[in-house]
Every structure is written in C-alpha cells, then in structure tokens.
Design an enzyme around this catalytic site. Structure first.
Site, PDB file in Angstrom:
ATOM      1  N   THR A 162      -6.346   6.382   7.249  1.00  0.00           N
ATOM      2  CA  THR A 162      -4.901   6.644   7.082  1.00  0.00           C
ATOM      3  C   THR A 162      -4.710   7.312   5.717  1.00  0.00           C
ATOM      4  O   THR A 162      -4.877   8.519   5.620  1.00  0.00           O
ATOM      5  CB  THR A 162      -4.061   5.355   7.194  1.00  0.00           C
ATOM      6  OG1 THR A 162      -4.562   4.373   6.290  1.00  0.00           O
ATOM      7  CG2 THR A 162      -4.103   4.819   8.609  1.00  0.00           C
ATOM      8  N   LYS A 185     -11.829   1.117   7.138  1.00  0.00           N
ATOM      9  CA  LYS A 185     -10.731   1.909   6.601  1.00  0.00           C
ATOM     10  C   LYS A 185      -9.800   0.949   5.863  1.00  0.00           C
ATOM     11  O   LYS A 185      -9.757  -0.237   6.167  1.00  0.00           O
ATOM     12  CB  LYS A 185      -9.977   2.673   7.683  1.00  0.00           C
ATOM     13  CG  LYS A 185      -9.149   1.870   8.640  1.00  0.00           C
ATOM     14  CD  LYS A 185      -7.816   1.347   8.180  1.00  0.00           C
ATOM     15  CE  LYS A 185      -6.985   2.385   7.470  1.00  0.00           C
ATOM     16  NZ  LYS A 185      -5.689   1.740   7.017  1.00  0.00           N
ATOM     17  N   THR A 196      -5.618  -4.648   4.244  1.00  0.00           N
ATOM     18  CA  THR A 196      -5.129  -3.891   5.398  1.00  0.00           C
ATOM     19  C   THR A 196      -6.218  -3.029   5.790  1.00  0.00           C
ATOM     20  O   THR A 196      -6.341  -1.909   5.301  1.00  0.00           O
ATOM     21  CB  THR A 196      -4.049  -2.882   5.080  1.00  0.00           C
ATOM     22  OG1 THR A 196      -2.984  -3.560   4.564  1.00  0.00           O
ATOM     23  CG2 THR A 196      -3.651  -2.118   6.319  1.00  0.00           C
ATOM     24  N   GLU A 276      -5.399   3.176  -2.810  1.00  0.00           N
ATOM     25  CA  GLU A 276      -4.270   4.067  -3.104  1.00  0.00           C
ATOM     26  C   GLU A 276      -3.998   4.146  -4.602  1.00  0.00           C
ATOM     27  O   GLU A 276      -3.732   3.145  -5.253  1.00  0.00           O
ATOM     28  CB  GLU A 276      -3.016   3.576  -2.380  1.00  0.00           C
ATOM     29  CG  GLU A 276      -3.079   3.837  -0.895  1.00  0.00           C
ATOM     30  CD  GLU A 276      -1.905   3.253  -0.135  1.00  0.00           C
ATOM     31  OE1 GLU A 276      -1.142   2.464  -0.717  1.00  0.00           O
ATOM     32  OE2 GLU A 276      -1.762   3.595   1.058  1.00  0.00           O
ATOM     33  N   ASN A 395       3.272   5.301  -2.156  1.00  0.00           N
ATOM     34  CA  ASN A 395       3.947   4.254  -1.406  1.00  0.00           C
ATOM     35  C   ASN A 395       5.462   4.346  -1.408  1.00  0.00           C
ATOM     36  O   ASN A 395       6.136   3.554  -0.756  1.00  0.00           O
ATOM     37  CB  ASN A 395       3.496   2.885  -1.907  1.00  0.00           C
ATOM     38  CG  ASN A 395       2.104   2.593  -1.417  1.00  0.00           C
ATOM     39  OD1 ASN A 395       1.866   2.538  -0.221  1.00  0.00           O
ATOM     40  ND2 ASN A 395       1.162   2.469  -2.338  1.00  0.00           N
ATOM     41  N   SER A 400       8.982   7.870   5.474  1.00  0.00           N
ATOM     42  CA  SER A 400       9.970   8.927   5.711  1.00  0.00           C
ATOM     43  C   SER A 400       9.418  10.291   5.348  1.00  0.00           C
ATOM     44  O   SER A 400       8.258  10.449   5.052  1.00  0.00           O
ATOM     45  CB  SER A 400      11.243   8.623   4.945  1.00  0.00           C
ATOM     46  OG  SER A 400      10.948   8.280   3.609  1.00  0.00           O
TER      47      SER A 400
END
Lengths: 400, 400
Positions: A162, A185, A196, A276, A395, A400
């Site tokens: 992702t 992942k 996650t 991230e 994040n 959106s």
C-alpha cells in the site's frame, strides 16, 4: 547445504511446494498490482495464523480466523486497495464470495479446493466495499496466471503493497535442506498486537498445524508484536504460516521455531525501515525492570511518545522527554535509579544529567535508546521510528 | 453586580488582595520575560494544589507539594526557561534556595513570610540546572517591582510563556461580589493528569484550604485532566488555587466549585486553542459507555491516535481510523453497535458506513467527533488538536 542462510529474495515461493502470483486487478485506482495469491501444492496443507487484537476486526480477518480453526490451508488470496473493514454484513459476504471464487477456480484448474481452505487478507482504506466485479475477474485471472507455471513470489509481494515503497521478502534456507519463506506489507498503523500488516510465511518442512501455531505465536510475540510505528493497531493484521511438507524433512519444534523467529525478525526490520515517513530506525530497550512484561510496557510508553519521536526526527538528544515518558508507566519506578543512554552514551544517571548529554550525535539513521530501571532483570526491546514531516504528510491525505 | 461575568483580562490580580509581577530575569536566552510572582496580601492565606501524576517529578513540584501540605500559601514564584526536572539533589536545592530568597525579599519589604509558604513552579527544557545567579537577582528585582504597587497580572501571565504564543488569563466576577482569577501556560507535552502546564488561580472569596482543595480537584478532573494534546504528561504540571478572603464573602462550596470549574474550563479552551502546531480544535465525545471512566478511556484512545489526528489535520473525514482506535479500548465493545459522527453528520452506523460519509466537510477550525457505544450511559469529552507539520517542526528542534 552446509549452513543456514537468510536471503531477501523469492519469499513465499522459496520453499518447495508453493506457487504464487500478483496482478493488477483494478482494485487500486492507480492501476498498480493489487491482488496476490499464494498456493500450497502439498503434499501437506497445514496452516496457522495470528490476527489483530483490535476488537474492530475486518471481514477478511473474521473469515480467516474461521478457516484456520481447521488447521488446514490450501491458498491465501490477498488484496491491497481496500481493507474491507467496517463494511457490514455485505463486506463479510464479499470476503466469503472471494474465497469461494478462489476455490472454484483452483478446482477448475484440477486442484479440488473448498472455500474453507482459502484465507483472505485485505489492506487499504477502512470503510469502503471492494469493487467485487474487479476482484472476481481478478481471481479468475490470477489463478490462470499461476497455473501458467510462474513461481511468482516477487509479484505477490509487490501486489500487497500500500504505502510501502519496497516489497518485503525473506527466505531462510536451513542447513538440513528445508526452507522457510515469507512476504510482508505494512508501513503505517503499525503497533503492538501486530502491525497493520499482512504477512504470509511458507515452509516445505513437515509440521502439523499445532506445531506451526506454536512456532508462529512464539515468533510474532517477540517480533511483530514489538514493532510500534505509531501506536495505531489495524483492523486487518494477519500473519499466516503454511506448510507443504514438500521437503519431506521434519525439523524439531525448536528448529522450526528458531527459523520462524529469524524470518519474522528480518521481515520486522524491513517493515521498520520502510515505515511511513521514517528517517530514523529507532530501537528502545528497557532493562532492569521487575519482569519482561513491565519492561515491554515501559519500552512501548517511550516508543509511542510523540515528543520523544519528534526530538529524534530532529537528531536532538532530548533525553528529558524519555524520562518524562517512562515516568508514566503503570508500575512504580525510582526515577533516581534510572540510567538512560543514546547510542551507547550515558546521558542520565543518579538522578542527574551526565556531562556532554546534550552533545550526543544522533545524526545517523539508527538510534538506540537504552533505559535501565535498576529494579530487576526484566528486559524488552521495541522497534519504532521517528515522527517526521513525511509521516504527517502521508497520513493527512490518505483517504481523500 | 447583578450577574456573574467571565472575562479574559487581569487574571490572577482580578480578585482583591493579590499582586503580581513579571520580569525578564535573563533565564531565557531570548531575553523574553521569564520570572513571575503572585503574592497574596491576605487577610487569609489558604491554598490548594494539584500536581502531575508523572512519577518523574521536577524539583519544584516536589517542593510545592510539601508546601501545600500546610494548606497555607503566601506567594508563588514561577519561571520559564528551564523545568528544573531531572537535575538531582542540586536542582532541588535550587528550588529551596529560590523559595527562601522570595521569603526573605518579601519579609524585607515588610511582609513576614517563610519559605514554606512559597510555592515554586518551573517550565522549560528538562534536565538543565537553572542559572541561579540570574534567578536570585530576579527574585530581588521582582519583589521590588511588585512592591512598587503594580497589579501585574498581565505581566505575570506573559512571563510564564514558553512555546505559548499568547498569554492565557481569566477572571470570573461572581454576582455576589467576589472574584476568581487565573493564568495558565502550556502548549505541548499536554496530556491527562494535567497538561504540561502551570496554572495559578486566585480568589478573594473566603474559603479554607480543604474547601479550596475539593473545588480544585473536582474542577481539574473535568478540565485539565481531559485536555490531551499529544499524550505526553509533563514532569512539572502544577495547578494552584490561593484565597485572600479580601472580599469578606464566603460562597457556598458549590458556588466556589462552579466558579473554579468555569475558570478552569475557560483556561483549558485557551490552552487547546494555542497548542503547539494546532490548526484544528478537536473535541472527542464518547457516549453510551458502561460508565464515565470507560467513556474517558475510549475518548483518550481516539484523542491520542496519530492516524486520527493527521487525518483531521488534512480535513479528512477518515472515520475508519476512529473505529480502529476505539477498537483498542481495554473493555469489551460491540463494533456493530457503534455510531460515529463528525460535526453532527453520522458517518458510521449499524456496522457500515453512512451515505456521504466521505464528503463531510471538516475544513473549519473546529471538529467534533462523537462516538456512541450504545452499551450504557457513561459519557466523557476530551479536548485535543490535530497533528500537524507545525507540531513536528516545533518539537523536532526544541532543545538544540
């Protein structure tokens, strides 16, 4: 083979008896690969799994937990591009339908498979239904692709990404001629009780479901459970271990456990390095606690502290924030007995700062924080990262 | 006076019987004001205090806790520019010396005062000793300045600022002709069990130490304890309440408690609005929990979640992250019974998203998140903020 080797290639198809594939099924708007299949050719079909401890569990987690009760696993279908979490009964039905489609396609290809032998994993945004037309067309295509004879571990590892920037794979070739492979992942929403993340491990060693389960639980407890990037635990965390038995070698439970631990540890380091917004790989070690559990709680307190993490982003040896964080643990500590060190340099001891504490060089990419509580022999290490602008950027504009 | 009014001026010197001052003593390298004094002229000298629950307590906290045991408080000396935390026995001696210097200077000015009647508050970087030459010269100067007849509430409120961008003051003028005033500082390291903050409240109402203590504890439990900017609890949090009795009015304990609550609530809102890096003022309300404590735990889980906070920074109604956060509460919930709303628009209900959930407008500065657990009548609200680039910037370059 004379010695055990750990490599970062091939992944789930490194062991004998496994095929995999990864394709772009159109689930992701970007058109990037988003559907992966891992298939166990046997002769054994033992499987084990551990799942998120979040009470809000995605549909695929609830489905796969049911599947694993049988201890038998023929295939794992994984999609990125949507978590299928918080999607109601319709979302669960989508997961069920996907497993049935995989079983039907595999059966058509000549491998009689039931839906209850197919685990499903999903990752992506919470709350949207999956585009089932694309998923089901993708299932037909991916089974066809795999049947074409590709080993496909690399492609599968890419298709589950992702916000990951690189695929994560591992292959441990045991000196006794059996192999354990894996892919993972996960880049954000990484916290205890599994990050996650989706992880599939495969082995050609012979082992029954109970042995696999024990090895997997022992390994995840020390690895993925101690990776804490942002304190957020996902609704979709899944770690699966499948055994084909194709090597016809039966390792001892200890050998298997050691191999699973080594593979999980390596995947964990890869997840940490690609988290991230990461600019620093940080390990927090707490020693001298009353017990290991206390040490783990304390290490997590520090690893989750936004002020510690922003200071480390700034390469700032602001050890006072470490003290303030550890002061919030839910058991009694003696602040004056604590010592803190950054990258091997003691910065706080005997209730006061050490000379040069503000000058410790934290400019490198790896930072080790060690906190000695001096009240026992409990110890634990947690992997985390800094809290950077890139984390905020990534994040604040995800859905959106 | 016919009605109770709440204003944001004068602060600690709004009630009769109090003087204050604020000066630049040279503790801050910037040369900005950094030393404040609040002095109770009597005729009463009752005082109460609540302090950080962090086990790592700064020297001034440990000193002031001792002072408050007597229930008597003549003066509060506060410095910014250094927390005097984790500074060993020498740091505690510095606090003691400061209190003695204040007592001596006040006595010299004609007000016989003991060091045990002087509370000390410090805020700033953890781990450095204070420049005591500057602190002690500042004490002499500030008592002289205050003796000059200034009321000085505004100056005191400015002198305690660290990363605050505006001073925070409140004055509640009760219709029965007594007044409660206050000042506060705090912008980061704001979390339960008091934010990283210093608050001094003053009143000219007549009330004994026990009554003040009860009113203060009740108010802080519902206000500062429920302000959670970054989950980090400071080593220096202090909230003090001093009564001069100069109005000669004795309010009922309920009236006093209501006034203290209103003042604390207003200061809390000011702290939230000026939090480090804030671009959104966020309230998280959890209702329908088994009890208020459960609701508070759940609200904190959400308020501390980095993924929720970064999404709100991006004005992104990513309600799935709220669900994922609430799924980690340490009590049993039924995910399918939960409803979530953003700014009054329901986004999740009956286990699935509501139509239009992704289109809720969160572009304004105020965001209200309401989570209904539907398992009881427990309710709690926590104030927090978004997690922005500015927060990361401010906190990655604080000490160095």
């Amino acid at each position: 083979m004379t010695e055990t080797r750990l490599l970062r290639e091939q992944g789930v198809t490194a062991p004998a008896g496994f095929r995999a594939a990864g394709i772009a099924a159109g689930i992701k708007a970007s058109g990037n690969p988003d559907l992966a299949l891992v298939f166990n050719e046997g002769p054994d079909y033992a499987g084990a799994g551990v799942f998120t401890s979040n009470q809000v569990k995605a549909a695929p987690v609830r489905w796969s937990q049911q599947v694993l009760k049988g201890g038998r696993l023929r295939a794992v279908i994984l999609n990125s591009g949507g978590a299928n979490a918080c999607t109601g009964p319709g979302g669960f039905q989508d997961t069920h339908t996907t497993a049935e489609a995989v079983a039907a396609a595999l059966s058509q290809w000549g491998t009689e498979t039931g839906a209850v032998e197919v685990a499903v994993c999903s990752t992506g945004l919470i709350g949207d239904r999956l585009p089932m037309d694309k998923v089901l067309a993708g299932v037909t295509e991916i089974v066809h692709e795999m049947a074409g004879g590709l080993v496909g571990g690399d492609e599968a590892a890419r298709a589950i990404m992702t916000t990951d920037t690189v695929p994560k794979q591992v292959a441990l070739h045991h000196k006794d001629n059996w192999t354990l492979g894996g892919m993972a992942k996960g880049a954000g929403m990484l916290a205890p009780s599994l990050a996650t993340m989706l992880v599939v491990l495969t082995t050609d060693a012979k082992a029954d479901a109970a042995t696999l389960d024990q090895a997997l639980r022992a390994a995840t407890k020390l690895t993925f459970d101690r990776l804490d990037i942002d304190g957020s635990c996902s609704t979709n965390d899944t770690v699966l271990l499948l055994s084909s038995g194709a090597s016809e070698i039966t390792p001892s439970p200890e050998e298997l456990e050691a191999a699973v631990l080594a593979a999980c540890d390596d995947l964990c380091a890869q997840l940490q390095a690609d988290a991230e917004g990461v600019t620093k790989r940080v390990t927090i070690t707490v020693a001298g606690a009353g017990c290991d559990d206390d040490a783990l709680v304390a290490a997590r307190c520090i690893a989750r502290d936004s002020l510690v993490k922003t200071a480390l982003f700034g390469s700032d040896p602001n050890w006072g924030r470490v003290l303030a964080a550890v002061g919030m643990v839910p058991f009694t500590i003696d602040p004056d007995a604590i010592t803190v060190s950054f990258n091997g340099s003691a910065v706080f001891s005997d209730g006061a700062p050490m000379p040069g504490a503000r000058e410790v060089d934290l400019s490198g990419a790896d930072i080790n924080v060690v906190v000695e509580l001096n009240q026992g022999s409990g110890q634990a290490m947690v992997r985390t990262t800094d809290l950077s602008h890139a984390y905020v950027e990534e994040n604040s504009a995800y859905s959106s």
